[in-house]
Design a protein around this motif. Structure first.
Motif, mmCIF file in Angstrom:
data_model
loop_
_atom_site.group_PDB
_atom_site.id
_atom_site.type_symbol
_atom_site.label_atom_id
_atom_site.label_comp_id
_atom_site.label_asym_id
_atom_site.label_seq_id
_atom_site.Cartn_x
_atom_site.Cartn_y
_atom_site.Cartn_z
ATOM 1 N N PHE A 91 12.675 7.938 -11.186
ATOM 2 C CA PHE A 91 13.604 8.311 -10.326
ATOM 3 C C PHE A 91 13.134 8.011 -9.003
ATOM 4 N N VAL A 92 11.984 7.703 -8.709
ATOM 5 C CA VAL A 92 11.419 7.336 -7.379
ATOM 6 C C VAL A 92 11.683 5.869 -7.169
ATOM 7 N N TYR A 93 11.198 4.899 -8.002
ATOM 8 C CA TYR A 93 11.167 3.445 -7.991
ATOM 9 C C TYR A 93 12.621 2.797 -7.431
ATOM 10 N N PRO A 94 13.700 3.139 -7.762
ATOM 11 C CA PRO A 94 15.015 2.631 -7.132
ATOM 12 C C PRO A 94 14.821 2.557 -5.756
ATOM 13 N N PHE A 95 14.551 3.630 -5.043
ATOM 14 C CA PHE A 95 14.430 3.509 -3.718
ATOM 15 C C PHE A 95 13.342 2.666 -3.237
ATOM 16 N N LEU A 96 12.592 2.060 -3.854
ATOM 17 C CA LEU A 96 11.460 0.901 -3.388
ATOM 18 C C LEU A 96 12.022 -0.502 -3.820
ATOM 19 N N LEU A 97 13.281 -0.680 -4.376
ATOM 20 C CA LEU A 97 13.770 -1.746 -5.328
ATOM 21 C C LEU A 97 13.999 -3.129 -4.527
ATOM 22 N N ILE A 98 14.533 -2.950 -3.144
ATOM 23 C CA ILE A 98 14.524 -4.038 -2.274
ATOM 24 C C ILE A 98 13.691 -4.266 -1.352
ATOM 25 N N GLY A 99 12.765 -3.379 -1.163
ATOM 26 C CA GLY A 99 12.038 -3.431 -0.065
ATOM 27 C C GLY A 99 11.373 -4.949 0.266
ATOM 28 N N TYR A 100 10.891 -5.569 -0.979
ATOM 29 C CA TYR A 100 10.326 -6.995 -0.809
ATOM 30 C C TYR A 100 11.154 -8.056 -0.181
ATOM 31 N N PRO A 101 12.179 -8.103 -0.771
ATOM 32 C CA PRO A 101 13.288 -9.090 -0.357
ATOM 33 C C PRO A 101 13.797 -8.678 1.328
ATOM 34 N N ILE A 111 1.858 8.869 -6.656
ATOM 35 C CA ILE A 111 2.116 10.133 -6.616
ATOM 36 C C ILE A 111 2.963 10.607 -7.579
ATOM 37 N N ALA A 112 4.041 9.974 -7.557
ATOM 38 C CA ALA A 112 5.166 10.013 -8.570
ATOM 39 C C ALA A 112 4.781 10.004 -10.070
ATOM 40 N N ALA A 113 4.017 8.906 -10.150
ATOM 41 C CA ALA A 113 3.245 8.739 -11.580
ATOM 42 C C ALA A 113 2.470 9.899 -11.937
ATOM 43 N N ALA A 114 1.577 10.385 -11.165
ATOM 44 C CA ALA A 114 0.580 11.570 -11.196
ATOM 45 C C ALA A 114 1.481 12.624 -11.739
ATOM 46 N N LEU A 115 2.596 13.066 -10.915
ATOM 47 C CA LEU A 115 3.263 13.969 -11.386
ATOM 48 C C LEU A 115 3.690 14.064 -12.876
ATOM 49 N N CYS A 116 4.321 13.169 -12.996
ATOM 50 C CA CYS A 116 4.928 12.494 -14.556
ATOM 51 C C CYS A 116 5.589 11.524 -14.580
ATOM 52 N N PHE A 117 5.680 10.814 -15.862
ATOM 53 C CA PHE A 117 6.105 9.520 -15.689
ATOM 54 C C PHE A 117 7.540 9.528 -15.113
ATOM 55 N N PHE A 118 8.539 10.487 -15.671
ATOM 56 C CA PHE A 118 9.920 10.569 -15.222
ATOM 57 C C PHE A 118 9.967 10.492 -13.727
ATOM 58 N N PRO A 119 9.259 11.342 -12.967
ATOM 59 C CA PRO A 119 9.538 11.355 -11.431
ATOM 60 C C PRO A 119 9.287 9.921 -10.950
ATOM 61 N N PHE A 120 8.381 9.014 -11.526
ATOM 62 C CA PHE A 120 8.200 7.611 -11.066
ATOM 63 C C PHE A 120 9.753 6.960 -11.386
ATOM 64 N N ILE A 174 0.791 -1.299 -0.039
ATOM 65 C CA ILE A 174 -0.081 0.078 -0.015
ATOM 66 C C ILE A 174 1.180 1.217 0.131
ATOM 67 N N LEU A 175 1.794 1.282 0.818
ATOM 68 C CA LEU A 175 2.719 2.613 0.916
ATOM 69 C C LEU A 175 3.566 2.634 -0.193
ATOM 70 N N SER A 176 4.070 1.465 -0.928
ATOM 71 C CA SER A 176 4.909 1.714 -2.273
ATOM 72 C C SER A 176 3.981 2.179 -3.431
ATOM 73 N N GLY A 177 2.752 1.799 -3.331
ATOM 74 C CA GLY A 177 1.776 2.032 -4.075
ATOM 75 C C GLY A 177 1.200 3.561 -4.227
ATOM 76 N N ILE A 178 1.077 3.899 -3.045
ATOM 77 C CA ILE A 178 0.874 5.569 -2.895
ATOM 78 C C ILE A 178 2.045 6.277 -3.438
ATOM 79 N N ILE A 179 3.248 5.964 -2.992
ATOM 80 C CA ILE A 179 4.540 6.658 -3.478
ATOM 81 C C ILE A 179 4.442 6.518 -4.884
ATOM 82 N N SER A 180 4.221 5.585 -5.461
ATOM 83 C CA SER A 180 4.418 5.308 -6.976
ATOM 84 C C SER A 180 3.520 6.382 -7.546
#
Length: 242
Positions: free
Chosen positions: A154-164, A143-152, A135-141
């Motif tokens: 640049f933000v997604y790498p911060f979430l990359l290893i959360g699931y492991p 918001i980033a996607a709503a601003l523009c595709f490129f912010p998404f 839920i948290l990562s979905g909200i963050i993603s």
């Protein structure tokens, strides 16, 4: 309560560079792609069921978009708002399935026997935190996607290893989010390039052949595992006991 025993096993670890991480992910994916296909098919079938229930027709919407010349409002499409609601909930509930694929990748890497039920370990191990993190990562993603595709991007790498982190360290959702963010912040160039290449490969099935997405989409989950190994070391295999 569930009990987890851990023990060290053999397995490979990539270097802390994008090329090594992607190569490692390829080697891992070749051994587990069948389970990735199952996870993707579950996702696609669920999406089709949701479309049927909500009355939303994605194919018809695409035709209308092409004929409208760009003057098209998604939210006015029949069933779109209900489809987005149910699709979002379904995506959250599938998050443990993606964690299960990561678990299977580690079993393959450590030369342990893989069972089909391993794909569903996320529904038994740290289930609530996996949902909260989704839920948290979905909200963050979003918001980033709503601003523009490129912010998404640049933000997604911060979430990359959360699931492991959630799986192998049994962390809380906020702990996984914070640890993933901090490691990515210190190694952002590698995380960004790894995310871009992993994402391109994951969507390549659409570009090369639409149905091919079933083969390529799960690759990003394996990239998450390989990145985790590169920066935090190979995790000890978690053995689930009833």
């Amino acid at each position: 309560m569930s009990e987890f025993n851990e023990f060290d096993q053999q397995g490979s670890v990539p270097a802390r560079e994008t090329g090594s991480i992607i190569s490692h992910a390829f080697e891992m994916y070749k051994g587990v792609f069948g389970y990735g296909i199952v996870a993707t098919i579950i996702y696609l079938v669920g999406g089709l069921i949701i479309q049927t229930v909500t009355g939303f027709n994605s194919a018809a919407i695409m035709d209308e978009m092409r004929s409208s010349g760009g003057d098209f409002n998604y939210w006015n499409a029949p069933g779109f708002s209900m489809y987005m609601t149910f699709s979002g909930l379904f995506g959250i509930l599938l998050a443990p399935l993606y964690v299960g694929l990561i678990y299977i990748v580690n079993k393959f890497n450590t030369k342990n026997q893989i069972e089909f039920s391993d794909l569903f370990i996320g529904y038994r191990q740290n289930f609530v935190n996996i949902l909260i993190y989704s839920i948290l990562s979905g909200i963050i993603s979003s918001i980033a996607a709503a601003l523009c595709f490129f912010p998404f991007l640049f933000v997604y790498p911060f979430l990359l290893i959360g699931y492991p982190i959630l799986l192998f360290e049994n962390a809380s959702a906020t702990e996984a989010l914070g640890k993933s963010f901090n490691i990515a912040k210190e190694n952002y160039g590698i995380f960004l390039l790894t995310t871009l290449l992993g994402g391109i490969i994951s969507v390549a099935g659409i570009i090369l052949c639409g149905i091919g997405i079933i083969l390529t989409a799960p690759f990003m989950m394996v990239v998450m595992y390989s990145t985790y190994c590169a920066f935090l070391g190979k995790p000890r295999q978690i053995m689930y006991k009833q």
